[in-house]
Every structure is written in structure tokens, then in C-alpha cells.
Scaffold this motif. Sequence first.
Motif, PDB file in Angstrom:
ATOM      1  N   GLY A  25     -33.651 106.489   9.675  1.00 54.24           N
ATOM      2  CA  GLY A  25     -32.775 107.480   9.063  1.00 54.24           C
ATOM      3  C   GLY A  25     -31.709 108.013   9.991  1.00 54.24           C
ATOM      4  N   ALA A  26     -31.705 107.547  11.258  1.00 48.12           N
ATOM      5  CA  ALA A  26     -30.731 108.056  12.223  1.00 48.12           C
ATOM      6  C   ALA A  26     -29.419 107.295  12.197  1.00 48.12           C
ATOM      7  N   GLY A  27     -29.343 106.164  11.467  1.00 47.69           N
ATOM      8  CA  GLY A  27     -28.059 105.496  11.305  1.00 47.69           C
ATOM      9  C   GLY A  27     -27.976 104.079  11.840  1.00 47.69           C
ATOM     10  N   ARG A  28     -29.117 103.364  11.937  1.00 45.26           N
ATOM     11  CA  ARG A  28     -29.067 101.997  12.470  1.00 45.26           C
ATOM     12  C   ARG A  28     -28.167 101.099  11.629  1.00 45.26           C
ATOM     13  N   THR A  29     -28.254 101.213  10.314  1.00 44.74           N
ATOM     14  CA  THR A  29     -27.450 100.356   9.438  1.00 44.74           C
ATOM     15  C   THR A  29     -25.961 100.639   9.601  1.00 44.74           C
ATOM     16  N   THR A  30     -25.599 101.900   9.676  1.00 45.91           N
ATOM     17  CA  THR A  30     -24.198 102.262   9.877  1.00 45.91           C
ATOM     18  C   THR A  30     -23.678 101.709  11.194  1.00 45.91           C
ATOM     19  N   ALA A  31     -24.480 101.837  12.251  1.00 38.69           N
ATOM     20  CA  ALA A  31     -24.078 101.303  13.551  1.00 38.69           C
ATOM     21  C   ALA A  31     -23.905  99.793  13.485  1.00 38.69           C
ATOM     22  N   ALA A  32     -24.810  99.112  12.793  1.00 42.97           N
ATOM     23  CA  ALA A  32     -24.727  97.653  12.674  1.00 42.97           C
ATOM     24  C   ALA A  32     -23.453  97.236  11.964  1.00 42.97           C
ATOM     25  N   HIS A  33     -23.091  97.945  10.887  1.00 48.56           N
ATOM     26  CA  HIS A  33     -21.872  97.610  10.159  1.00 48.56           C
ATOM     27  C   HIS A  33     -20.632  97.830  11.031  1.00 48.56           C
ATOM     28  N   ALA A  34     -20.635  98.900  11.822  1.00 49.52           N
ATOM     29  CA  ALA A  34     -19.499  99.165  12.705  1.00 49.52           C
ATOM     30  C   ALA A  34     -19.364  98.063  13.750  1.00 49.52           C
ATOM     31  N   LEU A  35     -20.479  97.589  14.279  1.00 47.18           N
ATOM     32  CA  LEU A  35     -20.442  96.502  15.257  1.00 47.18           C
ATOM     33  C   LEU A  35     -19.901  95.224  14.625  1.00 47.18           C
ATOM     34  N   GLU A  36     -20.340  94.933  13.408  1.00 49.71           N
ATOM     35  CA  GLU A  36     -19.825  93.749  12.707  1.00 49.71           C
ATOM     36  C   GLU A  36     -18.312  93.835  12.513  1.00 49.71           C
ATOM     37  N   ASP A  37     -17.835  95.033  12.198  1.00 49.67           N
ATOM     38  CA  ASP A  37     -16.404  95.214  11.973  1.00 49.67           C
ATOM     39  C   ASP A  37     -15.581  94.967  13.234  1.00 49.67           C
ATOM     40  N   HIS A  38     -16.236  94.999  14.378  1.00 48.33           N
ATOM     41  CA  HIS A  38     -15.521  94.824  15.641  1.00 48.33           C
ATOM     42  C   HIS A  38     -15.958  93.565  16.380  1.00 48.33           C
ATOM     43  N   GLY A  39     -16.340  92.556  15.608  1.00 48.65           N
ATOM     44  CA  GLY A  39     -16.514  91.229  16.174  1.00 48.65           C
ATOM     45  C   GLY A  39     -17.888  90.888  16.703  1.00 48.65           C
ATOM     46  N   TRP A  40     -18.844  91.777  16.533  1.00 46.85           N
ATOM     47  CA  TRP A  40     -20.206  91.463  16.972  1.00 46.85           C
ATOM     48  C   TRP A  40     -20.923  90.670  15.880  1.00 46.85           C
ATOM     49  N   TYR A  41     -21.734  89.719  16.312  1.00 48.50           N
ATOM     50  CA  TYR A  41     -22.635  89.040  15.375  1.00 48.50           C
ATOM     51  C   TYR A  41     -23.919  89.853  15.346  1.00 48.50           C
TER      52      TYR A  41
END
Length: 299
Positions: A25-41
Motif C-alpha cells: 500500500g506504500a506505492g510499489r506499483t506507482t513506482a514501477a510505472h514511473a520507472l517504466e516511463d523512464h526506460g527501465w525494464y
Amino acid sequence: MSEEEDLTPVKPEESELLVVTGMSGAGRTTAAHALEDHGWYVVDNLPPQMLGTLAELVSRMPESLPRLAVVIDVRSKNLQRDIREALNGLGASAVNLRVLFLDASDEVLVRRFEQGRRPHPLQGDGRISDGIRAERELLARLKDSSDLVIDTTDMNVHALATNVTELFSDSGPIVLRLNVMSFGFKYGLPVDANFVADARFIPNPHWVPALRPHTGLEKQVSDFVLIDSGAEEFIKRFVFALEPVLEGYRQENKHYATIAVGCTGGKHRSVAVAEELGKRLAQLPRTKVAVQHRDLGRE
């Protein structure tokens, strides 16, 4: 150099492998989406037992997977051990592995689960708060050993995405990012603070009627706080004391630290000192500074 040689891609010297974990509930999914948006696999819900194997794969294929993030949740009872074994197993391989831990207050986590109408993965037949308590105990050591800790208590999804973006740009993580935060002691210490400075020794503008309505962001209050109060000497010595610590952070491959400055209410003294401290720290080499005021405007 020939044209063909000019077009030959340069092989990265070191791949980035980021483990994203923390409280449910602390935001792992949001962080993952932000990383994807900036070129991370991004690999979501990776069994932690596979982390060592994945790290070895990344070390052998840096040109194919230069920046990989894996999201791991609390469903593994041996999460701390599995991540530590993966770290130890890397040895001299060309992988820069970091752990990003996301946290939030129990009250906010309960509210997020209630709003989402879903149970906590560890609550069993108990309450959401029971699951949060169990998870916090399970992850305590992992949080302490993580390279970066982000407290999302006061963040919405957009603020968290912005925070992750600032940490991990297209060119990789910045060398050292400092978050200088003002706060009011009467509202509690920031849970993610690495360093805490107490500005309550400075004369309080609250007791000056002409200054009381204003904040430390305004010149009249800032001048009152910083001039002839010992604040200038305090800031100068504090920066001097921090310099070897921050250099040690770089040597230990740590890229993030929160420096909290507190006064009683977080409106006058801590705000003015945090602003000036941020300016001084921003002058240090290989350092990026963000200043925020947690309790400004709070009654």
C-alpha cells in the motif's frame, strides 16, 4: 575512425538492477510505472528466490538489460535473506544492485486499503492493522539496510511518480540527492529522516506580532531568523559536518538522504533554515538538492 565504428553502440560498463519493495500500500506499483516511463525494464512480483539468477543474467547481458527493476512483495517469508544472498552472490559481477524501500504511516496504509476495499496480504482473519503490524516487523531489517527509503505518507500517486523520476532519470540514478525538509516537532519527527537538526534554539518569530502571520519563505522572517541569532554559524558548521558523511554515502553507493530541520510548528525558523541549508548543500559537487516544507500551512 570509420563511419561504421561511429555507429557501433558502446557497451555499458555496469548494469543497474533495482529492487523495489516495502510496505503493502506504500506505492510499489506507482513506482514501477514511473520507472517504466523512464526506460527501465520492470519485472513485477518476482519470487525473491529468482533474484540471484536474474542478477547473474543481467551481468552477462548489460547491453540488452542495462536498467532492470524488480518489484518484490512481502509474500516471501525470507525476503531479507533472499535479497541479501543475491547481493552477496553478485561478487565482482558488473551489476549495480540497489534496494528501494517504500513506506508510509500505519494510519495512511489502513486508509488506502479501506479505500481500495481489499485485505492486507498478511491480515488473515484479523484486521488490516494486524497485517500491517506483522509486515512491519517482517521488513524492519530490510528497511534498515535499504539504499533508499521513501516515505509516501504525504504523497499522492503523482508526487511519488515525480519523486521516482527525479531519482532515476534517463541517464540513471543521480550521484547524490538530498531532500532537505522543514517540519514542526509538535507534529512528530519525519520517519524517513537520516539527519535531524533542531532549530528551536533560534528566537521564535511567532512572538513578534508583525512576523507571526508570515512564514520562513518571506524575507522579513528569513532575515529575523538568520541574522544575529547564531543560525548562520549553525548552518555553516552543520554543512561542514555533513561533507565527510555525504562523501561516505557516495563511496558506499548510497544515492539518497533526507535532512530534516525542525522547529516548534514548522512555519518560521525551520523553513528559513531549511531554505538556506539547501542553498549551501547545493553548492557541493555531485549533489542535487530538493527542499520541501512538510508542515507549512498546517494549523
